[in-house]
Motif scaffolding. Structure first.
Motif, mmCIF file in Angstrom:
data_model
loop_
_atom_site.group_PDB
_atom_site.id
_atom_site.type_symbol
_atom_site.label_atom_id
_atom_site.label_comp_id
_atom_site.label_asym_id
_atom_site.label_seq_id
_atom_site.Cartn_x
_atom_site.Cartn_y
_atom_site.Cartn_z
ATOM 1 N N GLY A 31 0.544 -1.050 -0.293
ATOM 2 C CA GLY A 31 -0.341 0.328 0.350
ATOM 3 C C GLY A 31 0.723 1.386 0.072
ATOM 4 N N ALA A 32 2.154 0.923 -0.297
ATOM 5 C CA ALA A 32 2.692 2.498 -0.014
ATOM 6 C C ALA A 32 3.883 2.337 -1.515
ATOM 7 N N PRO A 33 4.944 3.199 -2.432
ATOM 8 C CA PRO A 33 5.580 2.847 -3.085
ATOM 9 C C PRO A 33 6.707 1.397 -3.028
ATOM 10 N N VAL A 34 6.937 1.208 -3.060
ATOM 11 C CA VAL A 34 8.633 -0.116 -2.840
ATOM 12 C C VAL A 34 8.943 -0.496 -4.488
ATOM 13 N N SER A 35 10.308 -0.329 -3.856
ATOM 14 C CA SER A 35 11.321 -0.158 -4.885
ATOM 15 C C SER A 35 11.467 -1.375 -5.901
ATOM 16 N N THR A 36 12.281 -1.203 -6.724
ATOM 17 C CA THR A 36 11.846 -1.957 -7.995
ATOM 18 C C THR A 36 13.449 -3.015 -7.847
ATOM 19 N N LYS A 37 14.277 -2.436 -6.833
ATOM 20 C CA LYS A 37 15.656 -2.476 -6.270
ATOM 21 C C LYS A 37 15.608 -4.271 -6.097
ATOM 22 N N LEU A 38 14.280 -4.741 -5.070
ATOM 23 C CA LEU A 38 13.927 -5.715 -5.189
ATOM 24 C C LEU A 38 13.889 -7.231 -6.509
ATOM 25 N N LEU A 39 13.154 -6.508 -7.038
ATOM 26 C CA LEU A 39 13.227 -7.597 -7.936
ATOM 27 C C LEU A 39 14.684 -8.218 -8.437
ATOM 28 N N THR A 40 16.290 -7.969 -8.556
ATOM 29 C CA THR A 40 17.240 -8.107 -8.484
ATOM 30 C C THR A 40 17.998 -8.128 -7.684
ATOM 31 N N ASP A 41 17.321 -7.905 -6.363
ATOM 32 C CA ASP A 41 18.481 -8.093 -4.822
ATOM 33 C C ASP A 41 17.888 -8.468 -3.781
ATOM 34 N N GLY A 109 3.741 -3.106 -3.977
ATOM 35 C CA GLY A 109 2.834 -1.430 -3.640
ATOM 36 C C GLY A 109 1.960 -0.773 -4.498
ATOM 37 N N SER A 110 2.396 -0.072 -4.583
ATOM 38 C CA SER A 110 1.000 1.502 -4.810
ATOM 39 C C SER A 110 1.580 1.742 -5.919
ATOM 40 N N SER A 111 3.332 1.924 -6.232
ATOM 41 C CA SER A 111 4.267 2.595 -7.071
ATOM 42 C C SER A 111 5.250 1.595 -6.950
ATOM 43 N N GLY A 112 6.195 2.165 -8.401
ATOM 44 C CA GLY A 112 7.028 1.576 -8.109
ATOM 45 C C GLY A 112 7.402 -0.235 -8.314
ATOM 46 N N LEU A 113 7.508 -0.788 -7.828
ATOM 47 C CA LEU A 113 6.890 -2.402 -7.961
ATOM 48 C C LEU A 113 5.682 -2.739 -7.806
ATOM 49 N N THR A 114 4.986 -2.942 -8.969
ATOM 50 C CA THR A 114 3.551 -3.498 -8.019
ATOM 51 C C THR A 114 3.617 -4.387 -9.216
ATOM 52 N N PRO A 152 -5.492 -5.821 -2.258
ATOM 53 C CA PRO A 152 -4.141 -5.182 -2.160
ATOM 54 C C PRO A 152 -3.442 -4.800 -3.310
ATOM 55 N N GLY A 153 -4.014 -4.344 -3.622
ATOM 56 C CA GLY A 153 -4.086 -3.703 -4.686
ATOM 57 C C GLY A 153 -4.721 -4.925 -5.995
ATOM 58 N N TYR A 157 -5.199 -8.236 -6.431
ATOM 59 C CA TYR A 157 -6.846 -8.818 -6.424
ATOM 60 C C TYR A 157 -7.339 -9.723 -7.601
ATOM 61 N N ALA A 158 -6.465 -9.182 -9.203
ATOM 62 C CA ALA A 158 -7.453 -9.871 -10.013
ATOM 63 C C ALA A 158 -6.713 -11.105 -10.286
ATOM 64 N N TRP A 159 -5.807 -11.425 -9.235
ATOM 65 C CA TRP A 159 -5.535 -12.678 -9.542
ATOM 66 C C TRP A 159 -5.774 -13.617 -8.228
ATOM 67 N N VAL A 160 -6.425 -12.917 -7.184
ATOM 68 C CA VAL A 160 -7.403 -13.548 -6.454
ATOM 69 C C VAL A 160 -8.348 -13.785 -6.400
ATOM 70 N N GLN A 161 -9.262 -13.086 -7.652
ATOM 71 C CA GLN A 161 -11.176 -13.307 -8.027
ATOM 72 C C GLN A 161 -10.873 -14.542 -9.159
ATOM 73 N N LYS A 162 -9.089 -14.458 -8.876
ATOM 74 C CA LYS A 162 -9.037 -16.267 -10.237
ATOM 75 C C LYS A 162 -9.124 -16.762 -9.591
ATOM 76 N N GLY A 163 -8.919 -17.361 -8.242
ATOM 77 C CA GLY A 163 -8.532 -17.929 -7.524
ATOM 78 C C GLY A 163 -7.500 -18.569 -6.983
ATOM 79 N N ALA A 164 -6.370 -17.242 -7.270
ATOM 80 C CA ALA A 164 -5.347 -17.532 -6.691
ATOM 81 C C ALA A 164 -4.636 -18.763 -7.391
#
Length: 240
Positions: A31-41, A109-114, A152-153, A157-164
């Motif tokens: 629910g807040a900005p999350v850095s895309t750095k998480l993708l590679t580190d 999050g809500s921006s960056g890594l979404t 959850p954004g 949420y679209a994934w959850v609605q498909k039954g996860a």
């Protein structure tokens, strides 16, 4: 399942109240900005998870006994232990909602890594399955189900609605994949991902899978490099 335990995180046993059964599991995002750095580190993922717990423990308004979630899932497919098994969550909005479902947060999050990676979705499913084996019912819902929030954004949420559904990606080689040693795959990945520093924080492991390098992954990495180069060229001073 790639589980990172509280002990491995350097945390003591959770002080959250015990709860042996629920209707199921609710999925969350930050629910807040999350850095895309998480993708590679992956170390950034661990740091993010520890920061979430620290912020919850410092929140005197909510007075959390521990990090609010039972588990977190990172982009690399690791399930990170929070309150853990048979512990009431503090994340769903109020006491009755917390009693009804356990909670797993995807580190987006809500921006960056979404958008969640397939590995993150698999880790969330690992957490759901683990909780089901230890008292959770069959329901899979989003935080917004029963509580006024955007969590959850959209993507999660679209994934959850498909039954996860668990992603169907497989470690088995595809028709066009090329057999390659791990050492050579790492060299290729570093070359593709860095190009003398064009892209920071390379993660060679993402380009190899059980001794094969995916052509789809290689093409995707090259396309990323091209976009970065085009952006860099566009910023160069124009000749007069």
């Amino acid at each position: 399942m790639n589980l990172v335990t509280r002990s491995q995180l350097g945390w003591p046993a959770s002080a959250a109240p015990s709860q042996t059964t629920t209707k199921g599991v609710k999925v969350h995002y930050e629910g807040a900005p999350v850095s895309t750095k998480l993708l590679t580190d992956h170390n950034a993922c661990i740091a993010e998870w520890k920061a979430i717990r620290a912020s919850h423990l410092a929140n005197k308004t909510e007075n959390y006994s521990d990090v609010a979630y039972n588990y977190a899932a990172c982009p690399h497919g690791y399930l990170l232990e929070g309150r853990g098994l048979r512990k009431r969550t503090g994340a769903n909005g109020n006491q009755s909602l917390n009693q009804a479902h356990y909670a797993i947060v995807g580190l987006v999050g809500s921006s960056g890594l979404t958008g969640p990676t397939d590995e993150m979705l698999s880790a969330i499913r690992d957490g759901i399955d683990l909780l089901r084996k230890n008292g959770a019912g069959s329901e899979i819902k989003g935080h917004r189900d029963g509580y006024a929030t955007a969590c959850p954004g959209g993507p999660l949420y679209a994934w959850v609605q498909k039954g996860a559904p668990r992603p169907t990606t497989s470690n088995e080689p595809k028709e066009n994949d090329v057999a390659i040693s791990d050492a050579d795959a790492e060299k290729i990945a570093k070359k593709v991902l860095t190009l003398d520093g064009v892209i920071d924080n390379p993660n060679p492991a993402t380009a190899k899978t059980n001794g094969y390098i995916s052509l789809e992954t290689a093409v995707r990495n090259i396309e990323t490099v091209v976009r970065r180069l085009e952006s860099a060229v566009a910023k160069l001073p124009k000749e007069s």
